[in-house]
Scaffold this motif. Structure first.
Motif, PDB file in Angstrom:
ATOM      1  N   GLU A 128       0.819  -1.205   0.000  1.00  9.88           N
ATOM      2  CA  GLU A 128       0.000   0.000   0.000  1.00  9.88           C
ATOM      3  C   GLU A 128       0.855   1.258   0.000  1.00  9.88           C
ATOM      4  N   ASP A 129       2.162   1.096   0.357  1.00 12.51           N
ATOM      5  CA  ASP A 129       3.084   2.226   0.377  1.00 12.51           C
ATOM      6  C   ASP A 129       2.634   3.303   1.348  1.00 12.51           C
ATOM      7  N   VAL A 130       2.132   2.888   2.512  1.00 13.39           N
ATOM      8  CA  VAL A 130       1.650   3.854   3.495  1.00 13.39           C
ATOM      9  C   VAL A 130       2.128   3.507   4.897  1.00 13.39           C
ATOM     10  N   ILE A 131       2.064   4.508   5.767  1.00 15.98           N
ATOM     11  CA  ILE A 131       2.356   4.327   7.175  1.00 15.98           C
ATOM     12  C   ILE A 131       1.249   5.031   7.947  1.00 15.98           C
ATOM     13  N   PHE A 132       0.973   4.582   9.168  1.00 22.96           N
ATOM     14  CA  PHE A 132      -0.091   5.173   9.970  1.00 22.96           C
ATOM     15  C   PHE A 132       0.504   5.915  11.160  1.00 22.96           C
ATOM     16  N   PHE A 133       0.015   7.132  11.394  1.00 24.76           N
ATOM     17  CA  PHE A 133       0.444   7.941  12.524  1.00 24.76           C
ATOM     18  C   PHE A 133      -0.758   8.267  13.401  1.00 24.76           C
ATOM     19  N   LYS A 134      -0.605   8.053  14.708  1.00 30.31           N
ATOM     20  CA  LYS A 134      -1.667   8.414  15.645  1.00 30.31           C
ATOM     21  C   LYS A 134      -1.359   9.766  16.248  1.00 30.31           C
ATOM     22  N   SER A 135      -2.282  10.696  16.104  1.00 30.82           N
ATOM     23  CA  SER A 135      -2.124  12.040  16.647  1.00 30.82           C
ATOM     24  C   SER A 135      -3.416  12.418  17.366  1.00 30.82           C
ATOM     25  N   SER A 136      -3.297  12.620  18.680  1.00 32.43           N
ATOM     26  CA  SER A 136      -4.470  12.885  19.510  1.00 32.43           C
ATOM     27  C   SER A 136      -5.452  11.718  19.349  1.00 32.43           C
ATOM     28  N   LYS A 137      -6.671  11.976  18.895  1.00 33.50           N
ATOM     29  CA  LYS A 137      -7.664  10.916  18.767  1.00 33.50           C
ATOM     30  C   LYS A 137      -7.795  10.421  17.323  1.00 33.50           C
ATOM     31  N   ARG A 138      -6.944  10.929  16.446  1.00 31.55           N
ATOM     32  CA  ARG A 138      -7.024  10.561  15.041  1.00 31.55           C
ATOM     33  C   ARG A 138      -5.866   9.656  14.632  1.00 31.55           C
ATOM     34  N   ILE A 139      -6.113   8.803  13.639  1.00 31.81           N
ATOM     35  CA  ILE A 139      -5.067   7.983  13.036  1.00 31.81           C
ATOM     36  C   ILE A 139      -4.977   8.389  11.567  1.00 31.81           C
ATOM     37  N   TYR A 140      -3.808   8.893  11.171  1.00 30.66           N
ATOM     38  CA  TYR A 140      -3.609   9.382   9.810  1.00 30.66           C
ATOM     39  C   TYR A 140      -2.947   8.309   8.941  1.00 30.66           C
ATOM     40  N   ARG A 141      -3.489   8.126   7.759  1.00 31.13           N
ATOM     41  CA  ARG A 141      -2.921   7.217   6.766  1.00 31.13           C
ATOM     42  C   ARG A 141      -2.095   8.067   5.809  1.00 31.13           C
ATOM     43  N   VAL A 142      -0.771   7.864   5.818  1.00 25.16           N
ATOM     44  CA  VAL A 142       0.124   8.748   5.075  1.00 25.16           C
ATOM     45  C   VAL A 142       0.987   7.940   4.103  1.00 25.16           C
ATOM     46  N   VAL A 159       5.690  15.463  11.841  1.00 28.31           N
ATOM     47  CA  VAL A 159       5.794  14.839  10.523  1.00 28.31           C
ATOM     48  C   VAL A 159       5.278  15.833   9.488  1.00 28.31           C
ATOM     49  N   GLN A 160       6.184  16.372   8.674  1.00 27.12           N
ATOM     50  CA  GLN A 160       5.802  17.352   7.655  1.00 27.12           C
ATOM     51  C   GLN A 160       5.530  16.633   6.338  1.00 27.12           C
ATOM     52  N   THR A 161       4.306  16.681   5.880  1.00 29.18           N
ATOM     53  CA  THR A 161       3.916  16.032   4.636  1.00 29.18           C
ATOM     54  C   THR A 161       3.549  17.074   3.586  1.00 29.18           C
ATOM     55  N   MET A 162       3.208  16.625   2.412  1.00 26.96           N
ATOM     56  CA  MET A 162       2.790  17.535   1.352  1.00 26.96           C
ATOM     57  C   MET A 162       1.503  18.262   1.713  1.00 26.96           C
ATOM     58  N   ASP A 163       0.695  17.637   2.566  1.00 24.61           N
ATOM     59  CA  ASP A 163      -0.624  18.192   2.866  1.00 24.61           C
ATOM     60  C   ASP A 163      -0.714  18.909   4.200  1.00 24.61           C
ATOM     61  N   ASN A 164      -0.002  18.415   5.207  1.00 24.72           N
ATOM     62  CA  ASN A 164      -0.133  19.018   6.533  1.00 24.72           C
ATOM     63  C   ASN A 164       1.028  18.626   7.436  1.00 24.72           C
ATOM     64  N   LYS A 165       0.945  19.069   8.680  1.00 20.15           N
ATOM     65  CA  LYS A 165       1.926  18.734   9.701  1.00 20.15           C
ATOM     66  C   LYS A 165       1.217  17.932  10.792  1.00 20.15           C
ATOM     67  N   ILE A 166       1.784  16.765  11.124  1.00 18.49           N
ATOM     68  CA  ILE A 166       1.155  15.883  12.102  1.00 18.49           C
ATOM     69  C   ILE A 166       2.071  15.766  13.311  1.00 18.49           C
ATOM     70  N   ILE A 167       1.552  16.068  14.487  1.00 21.32           N
ATOM     71  CA  ILE A 167       2.315  15.952  15.727  1.00 21.32           C
ATOM     72  C   ILE A 167       2.021  14.589  16.348  1.00 21.32           C
ATOM     73  N   VAL A 168       3.084  13.795  16.546  1.00 19.86           N
ATOM     74  CA  VAL A 168       2.926  12.409  16.987  1.00 19.86           C
ATOM     75  C   VAL A 168       3.741  12.167  18.254  1.00 19.86           C
ATOM     76  N   HIS A 169       3.152  11.440  19.204  1.00 18.52           N
ATOM     77  CA  HIS A 169       3.876  11.066  20.427  1.00 18.52           C
ATOM     78  C   HIS A 169       4.699   9.829  20.114  1.00 18.52           C
ATOM     79  N   GLU A 170       5.927  10.057  19.642  1.00 13.52           N
ATOM     80  CA  GLU A 170       6.796   8.988  19.163  1.00 13.52           C
ATOM     81  C   GLU A 170       8.241   9.441  19.326  1.00 13.52           C
ATOM     82  N   THR A 171       9.184   8.500  19.350  1.00  6.55           N
ATOM     83  CA  THR A 171      10.598   8.867  19.449  1.00  6.55           C
ATOM     84  C   THR A 171      11.246   8.825  18.075  1.00  6.55           C
ATOM     85  N   MET A 172      12.292   9.608  17.899  1.00  5.32           N
ATOM     86  CA  MET A 172      13.020   9.608  16.637  1.00  5.32           C
ATOM     87  C   MET A 172      13.626   8.231  16.365  1.00  5.32           C
TER      88      MET A 172
END
Length: 230
Positions: A128-142, A159-172
């Motif tokens: 599918e060439d995608v990854i999922f990011f959980k931000s607050s109560k939403r899960i983004y398919r990127v 996470v800066q994408t072509m469409d938006n910026k997603i803030i994720v509780h994750e480590t580098m």
């Protein structure tokens, strides 16, 4: 599922025999190398690739975790040891599982089935060439290709994408591991970039979608050796 090429790194003959017997009961597992030391294992890996290492932590002259960390492109790993206090090392290197000796066939099978699930999930993501990011109560398919760069923000990442910026509780560190093999490079303690979107390199900076991103001295070799920059 294709055949998974396995390496056993174990200095105890009886422990190697147990692993041999267990592995032979899975049609998708094939033993391509057995090593009694990290030196033997490294010599083989310098010339060949494997998909999975069954790795003893207590090896002559070194420990298995230090050996694994030293590999440039480490395969998946299942750790084996008689000492439960080393379990935390398994989490630190993202081991598929941690087998405490002496382990039964059922416990071994559980570890292998966990590996199969990870491979199936990975293949699905690649398809599918995608990854999922959980931000607050939403899960983004990127889509991987839509990510420009990832910036560390303490306990969070941006996470800066072509469409938006997603803030994720994750480590580098965890994201670096998850994105391995998809064209991303860690170029600074606070930045991971998509090599496909690098416009140019100038001094200790790279330009990604118009933004100048710093290149840390310790990570400069990553960007210069990236296949996507050749």
């Amino acid at each position: 599922m294709s055949v998974i090429k396995c390496m056993i790194v174990e200095d105890e003959p009886f422990a190697r025999k147990v692993l041999q017997n267990y592995i032979h009961q899975f049609e998708h597992l094939e033993i391509v190398m057995e090593a009694e030391s990290s030196e033997q294992a490294r010599d083989y890996l310098n010339l060949h690739s494997v998909d999975l290492i069954f790795l003893d932590i207590n090896l002559p002259g070194t420990d298995g975790v230090a050996f694994y960390r030293s590999l440039k492109n480490p395969p998946k790993v299942i750790l084996t040891t008689a000492y439960p206090e080393f379990a935390v090392d398994g989490f630190d290197i993202h081991a598929v599982d941690f087998l405490l000796k002496p382990f039964s066939y059922d416990r071994f099978a559980s570890a292998v089935n966990k590996l199969f699930r990870e491979i199936k999930q990975s293949e699905t993501f690649k398809a599918e060439d995608v990854i999922f990011f959980k931000s607050s109560k939403r899960i983004y398919r990127v889509k991987y290709e839509s990510i420009y760069y990832i910036e560390g923000l303490g306990d969070y990442v941006s996470v800066q994408t072509m469409d938006n910026k997603i803030i994720v509780h994750e480590t580098m560190k965890d994201l670096e591991f998850q994105l391995r093999g998809y064209g991303f490079e860690r170029i600074h303690k606070s930045f991971i970039v998509n090599s496909k979107h690098i416009e140019y390199i100038e001094g200790n900076q790279v330009s990604v979608n118009g933004r100048l991103v710093p290149v840390g001295k310790a990570y400069r070799h990553n960007i210069l050796s990236s296949d996507n920059m050749l």
